[in-house]
Design an enzyme around this catalytic site. Sequence first.
Site, mmCIF file in Angstrom:
data_model
loop_
_atom_site.group_PDB
_atom_site.id
_atom_site.type_symbol
_atom_site.label_atom_id
_atom_site.label_comp_id
_atom_site.label_asym_id
_atom_site.label_seq_id
_atom_site.Cartn_x
_atom_site.Cartn_y
_atom_site.Cartn_z
ATOM 1 N N ARG A 97 0.831 -1.215 0.000
ATOM 2 C CA ARG A 97 0.000 0.000 0.000
ATOM 3 C C ARG A 97 0.859 1.257 0.000
ATOM 4 N N SER A 98 1.968 1.209 0.726
ATOM 5 C CA SER A 98 2.913 2.335 0.748
ATOM 6 C C SER A 98 3.370 2.682 -0.662
ATOM 7 N N LEU A 138 10.879 14.366 1.418
ATOM 8 C CA LEU A 138 10.642 15.505 2.314
ATOM 9 C C LEU A 138 11.538 15.378 3.555
ATOM 10 N N GLU A 371 4.240 9.792 7.647
ATOM 11 C CA GLU A 371 3.123 10.691 7.294
ATOM 12 C C GLU A 371 2.622 11.461 8.515
ATOM 13 N N ASP A 375 1.949 11.360 17.729
ATOM 14 C CA ASP A 375 1.987 12.591 18.543
ATOM 15 C C ASP A 375 1.662 13.819 17.704
ATOM 16 N N PHE A 391 3.305 22.789 19.154
ATOM 17 C CA PHE A 391 4.459 22.171 18.478
ATOM 18 C C PHE A 391 5.775 22.804 18.895
HETATM 19 P P1 TGC Z 1 2.926 25.458 9.836
HETATM 20 O O1 TGC Z 1 3.481 26.811 10.110
HETATM 21 O O2 TGC Z 1 1.808 24.925 10.672
HETATM 22 O O3 TGC Z 1 2.433 25.369 8.307
HETATM 23 C C1 TGC Z 1 3.243 25.826 7.242
HETATM 24 C C2 TGC Z 1 2.313 26.123 6.075
HETATM 25 O O4 TGC Z 1 1.682 24.907 5.642
HETATM 26 C C3 TGC Z 1 0.252 25.033 5.777
HETATM 27 N N1 TGC Z 1 -0.244 23.721 6.222
HETATM 28 C C4 TGC Z 1 -0.845 22.859 5.395
HETATM 29 N N2 TGC Z 1 -1.197 22.967 4.115
HETATM 30 C C5 TGC Z 1 -1.807 21.903 3.543
HETATM 31 N N3 TGC Z 1 -2.049 20.755 4.216
HETATM 32 C C6 TGC Z 1 -1.708 20.621 5.519
HETATM 33 N N4 TGC Z 1 -1.926 19.476 6.161
HETATM 34 C C7 TGC Z 1 -1.072 21.707 6.174
HETATM 35 N N5 TGC Z 1 -0.588 21.909 7.422
HETATM 36 C C8 TGC Z 1 -0.086 23.158 7.434
HETATM 37 C C9 TGC Z 1 0.038 26.127 6.787
HETATM 38 O O5 TGC Z 1 -1.225 26.730 6.630
HETATM 39 C C10 TGC Z 1 1.175 27.074 6.466
HETATM 40 O O6 TGC Z 1 0.828 27.787 5.292
HETATM 41 P P2 TGC Z 1 1.343 29.292 5.055
HETATM 42 O O7 TGC Z 1 0.730 29.684 3.768
HETATM 43 O O8 TGC Z 1 0.840 30.042 6.254
HETATM 44 O O9 TGC Z 1 2.849 29.209 5.006
HETATM 45 O O10 TGC Z 1 4.148 24.448 9.788
HETATM 46 P P3 TGC Z 1 5.070 23.901 10.961
HETATM 47 O O11 TGC Z 1 6.488 24.092 10.506
HETATM 48 O O12 TGC Z 1 4.667 24.487 12.279
HETATM 49 O O13 TGC Z 1 4.757 22.328 10.949
HETATM 50 C C11 TGC Z 1 3.488 21.863 11.201
HETATM 51 C C12 TGC Z 1 3.440 20.309 11.261
HETATM 52 C C13 TGC Z 1 4.272 19.791 12.399
HETATM 53 C C14 TGC Z 1 2.001 19.944 11.493
HETATM 54 C C15 TGC Z 1 3.879 19.704 9.937
HETATM 55 O O14 TGC Z 1 5.069 20.146 9.517
HETATM 56 C C16 TGC Z 1 3.797 18.194 9.907
HETATM 57 O O15 TGC Z 1 2.778 17.690 9.489
HETATM 58 N N6 TGC Z 1 4.877 17.401 10.303
HETATM 59 C C17 TGC Z 1 4.893 15.973 10.074
HETATM 60 C C18 TGC Z 1 5.832 15.690 8.926
HETATM 61 C C19 TGC Z 1 5.347 14.581 8.059
HETATM 62 O O16 TGC Z 1 4.186 14.178 8.074
HETATM 63 N N7 TGC Z 1 6.232 14.056 7.233
HETATM 64 C C20 TGC Z 1 5.838 13.047 6.291
HETATM 65 C C21 TGC Z 1 6.954 12.795 5.298
HETATM 66 S S1 TGC Z 1 6.411 11.863 3.881
HETATM 67 C C22 TGC Z 1 6.131 10.346 4.449
HETATM 68 O O17 TGC Z 1 6.210 10.019 5.583
HETATM 69 C C23 TGC Z 1 5.775 9.361 3.431
HETATM 70 S S2 TGC Z 1 5.546 7.742 3.984
HETATM 71 C C24 TGC Z 1 4.763 7.212 2.627
HETATM 72 C C25 TGC Z 1 4.438 5.776 2.594
HETATM 73 O O18 TGC Z 1 5.359 4.957 2.504
HETATM 74 O O19 TGC Z 1 3.213 5.513 2.599
HETATM 75 P P1 FAD Z 2 11.271 12.786 14.881
HETATM 76 O O1 FAD Z 2 10.655 13.925 14.194
HETATM 77 O O2 FAD Z 2 12.689 12.907 15.307
HETATM 78 O O3 FAD Z 2 10.381 12.408 16.141
HETATM 79 C C1 FAD Z 2 10.865 11.562 17.193
HETATM 80 C C2 FAD Z 2 9.799 11.565 18.301
HETATM 81 O O4 FAD Z 2 9.607 12.900 18.798
HETATM 82 C C3 FAD Z 2 8.440 11.098 17.795
HETATM 83 O O5 FAD Z 2 7.827 10.302 18.785
HETATM 84 C C4 FAD Z 2 7.666 12.395 17.622
HETATM 85 O O6 FAD Z 2 6.261 12.211 17.766
HETATM 86 C C5 FAD Z 2 8.239 13.249 18.739
HETATM 87 N N1 FAD Z 2 8.101 14.690 18.450
HETATM 88 C C6 FAD Z 2 8.661 15.394 17.434
HETATM 89 N N2 FAD Z 2 8.278 16.681 17.494
HETATM 90 C C7 FAD Z 2 7.449 16.791 18.558
HETATM 91 C C8 FAD Z 2 6.701 17.867 19.133
HETATM 92 N N3 FAD Z 2 6.719 19.097 18.604
HETATM 93 N N4 FAD Z 2 5.964 17.622 20.239
HETATM 94 C C9 FAD Z 2 5.907 16.367 20.768
HETATM 95 N N5 FAD Z 2 6.596 15.312 20.285
HETATM 96 C C10 FAD Z 2 7.349 15.521 19.180
HETATM 97 N N6 FAD Z 2 9.545 10.510 4.592
HETATM 98 C C11 FAD Z 2 9.495 11.029 3.321
HETATM 99 O O7 FAD Z 2 9.718 12.217 3.122
HETATM 100 N N7 FAD Z 2 9.175 10.230 2.260
HETATM 101 C C12 FAD Z 2 8.915 8.900 2.393
HETATM 102 O O8 FAD Z 2 8.607 8.211 1.411
HETATM 103 C C13 FAD Z 2 8.982 8.328 3.711
HETATM 104 N N8 FAD Z 2 8.809 6.981 3.879
HETATM 105 C C14 FAD Z 2 9.031 6.432 5.114
HETATM 106 C C15 FAD Z 2 9.055 5.038 5.248
HETATM 107 C C16 FAD Z 2 9.336 4.464 6.489
HETATM 108 C C17 FAD Z 2 9.396 2.974 6.611
HETATM 109 C C18 FAD Z 2 9.565 5.291 7.617
HETATM 110 C C19 FAD Z 2 9.840 4.690 8.963
HETATM 111 C C20 FAD Z 2 9.551 6.654 7.489
HETATM 112 C C21 FAD Z 2 9.312 7.252 6.236
HETATM 113 N N9 FAD Z 2 9.387 8.632 6.049
HETATM 114 C C22 FAD Z 2 9.309 9.188 4.797
HETATM 115 C C23 FAD Z 2 9.788 9.500 7.165
HETATM 116 C C24 FAD Z 2 8.685 9.772 8.166
HETATM 117 O O9 FAD Z 2 7.751 10.673 7.658
HETATM 118 C C25 FAD Z 2 9.334 10.291 9.452
HETATM 119 O O10 FAD Z 2 10.001 9.186 10.048
HETATM 120 C C26 FAD Z 2 8.351 10.912 10.404
HETATM 121 O O11 FAD Z 2 7.800 12.097 9.871
HETATM 122 C C27 FAD Z 2 8.972 11.218 11.778
HETATM 123 O O12 FAD Z 2 10.201 11.864 11.658
HETATM 124 P P2 FAD Z 2 11.490 11.295 12.453
HETATM 125 O O13 FAD Z 2 11.598 9.848 12.186
HETATM 126 O O14 FAD Z 2 12.630 12.163 12.111
HETATM 127 O O15 FAD Z 2 11.119 11.454 13.987
#
Ligand code: TGC
Ligand code: FAD
Length: 392
Positions: A97-98, A138, A371, A375, A391
């Site tokens: 699914r990923s 990212l 994603e 937390d 945050f």
């Molecule tokens: P913040 O200041 O809140 O927001 C920055 C700008 O982004 C806008 N925004 C969004 N826009 C669209 N969708 C959303 N969900 C949005 N959330 C925020 C926001 O309005 C703002 O816009 P602007 O115009 O004012 O600049 O940003 P922050 O730096 O405080 O961070 C907020 C936080 C922590 C929620 C965000 O950065 C976050 O979601 N962190 C988690 C990171 C994450 O999910 N990484 C995923 C990486 S990819 C991945 O994991 C793929 S796995 C795939 C697989 O294998 O299935």
């Molecule tokens: P960290 O951000 O270092 O977090 C460590 C711990 O601290 C977590 O428990 C977290 O909840 C906590 N924490 C962090 N900030 C706060 C806060 N403000 N308040 C309270 N607690 C906090 N990324 C991509 O871009 N593309 C991909 O395709 C992708 N695929 C992935 C596939 C796998 C198998 C895995 C494991 C990860 C993948 N990721 C990908 C990355 C994934 O999105 C990150 O691992 C995830 O966003 C968390 O980042 P980190 O691992 O650096 O943990």
Amino acid sequence: MKPDLFEAPDYYNIDELYTDEQKLVRDAAREWVKRNVSPIIEDYAQRAEFPKQLIDGLSEIGAFGPYIPEEYGGAGLDQISYGLIMQEIERGDSGVRSTASVQSSLVMYPIWRYGTEEQRKKFLPKLASGEWMGCFGLTEPDHGSDPGSMITNFKDMGDHYLLNGAKMWISNAPFAHVAVVWAKNEEGRIHGLIVERGMEGFSTPETHNKWSLRASATGELIFDNVKVPKENLLPGRSGLGAPLSCLDSARYGIAWGAIGAAMDCYDTALRYAKERTQFGKPIGAFQLQQKKLAEMITEITKAQVLTWRLGVLRNEDKATSAQISMAKRNNVDMAIKIAREARQILGGMGITGEYSIMRHSMNLESVITYEGTHDIHLLITGLDITGLNAFK
Ligand code: TGC
Ligand code: FAD
């Protein structure tokens, strides 16, 4: 691995809420998973290898770009059909699914939404057919939950951009033909760039020794003075909101996918509890085992209703990012708890590859982290309801 005897639980007749087309799409994906994923997936997970032979079939069931318009090779389906496809694939394996999530929501979606017409025509049909596979960069080694602090950057060199930096934990990276990469320009503004395999200075080393998502290939993206043609910049949107909007689409798919993994664990445990006898009766006749099973079906049913409603909102373009976060967080947590309980119902057998439960359980450890962690999604809900940012 045992033969796949899966029967989907539907305790509240949720099927009545789906259209005929949605059920048709779901049933085709379900049948495909039974025939093609279940028989081979345990072996590939044990070997830590992505089963590349599934790529053509994933494309055929519409898993690559389910909601991307047909003119670009997508399946042109609605959001509930997209969700149901993800549910069925993750019923088979979260890693498969990923691959579909990344291809659809993290590679095709940004090119469709933020790309030029030339980029759409060049990339989308090949990504929809699976001829090209994509990945999404990212996360960085030092910036996971806080992607806005990324250091990967590009400079305008006149006739091209020069890209430097590194991404970590990237699904599909080791075999992807294209990478949608998020990097800062000289003013510190985040943009999306399409980086293609073969560009000098671009490498994708594989990440080994994972205990989770073993049938999905994960790797790094390394950019060492990569010359990216100017026509590969996604012009439609910049800033952190651009990659986060792609995450909305992928997180929505994961909310559905997690139900699939939970359904598979529940169904396996229910069958086992009725067949396995101890102390002269089926273990399913003991109250303690019934408590586990009854709680599982209750949680699955709640998640099904939540997710169907979210799908309706998405179809009407009314779902907020915070609503998606709630569903991703709730459903993955629900699934991981069910996997753990289901494993216990199977006793010792639950730890073996004869059954899918331990694999689901380990996979979900990644799903609850990527994603946006468990937390982070809670903090997104907290911010949404209080207006106060916890945050930073
Ligand atoms: P913040 O200041 O809140 O927001 C920055 C700008 O982004 C806008 N925004 C969004 N826009 C669209 N969708 C959303 N969900 C949005 N959330 C925020 C926001 O309005 C703002 O816009 P602007 O115009 O004012 O600049 O940003 P922050 O730096 O405080 O961070 C907020 C936080 C922590 C929620 C965000 O950065 C976050 O979601 N962190 C988690 C990171 C994450 O999910 N990484 C995923 C990486 S990819 C991945 O994991 C793929 S796995 C795939 C697989 O294998 O299935
Ligand atoms: P960290 O951000 O270092 O977090 C460590 C711990 O601290 C977590 O428990 C977290 O909840 C906590 N924490 C962090 N900030 C706060 C806060 N403000 N308040 C309270 N607690 C906090 N990324 C991509 O871009 N593309 C991909 O395709 C992708 N695929 C992935 C596939 C796998 C198998 C895995 C494991 C990860 C993948 N990721 C990908 C990355 C994934 O999105 C990150 O691992 C995830 O966003 C968390 O980042 P980190 O691992 O650096 O943990």
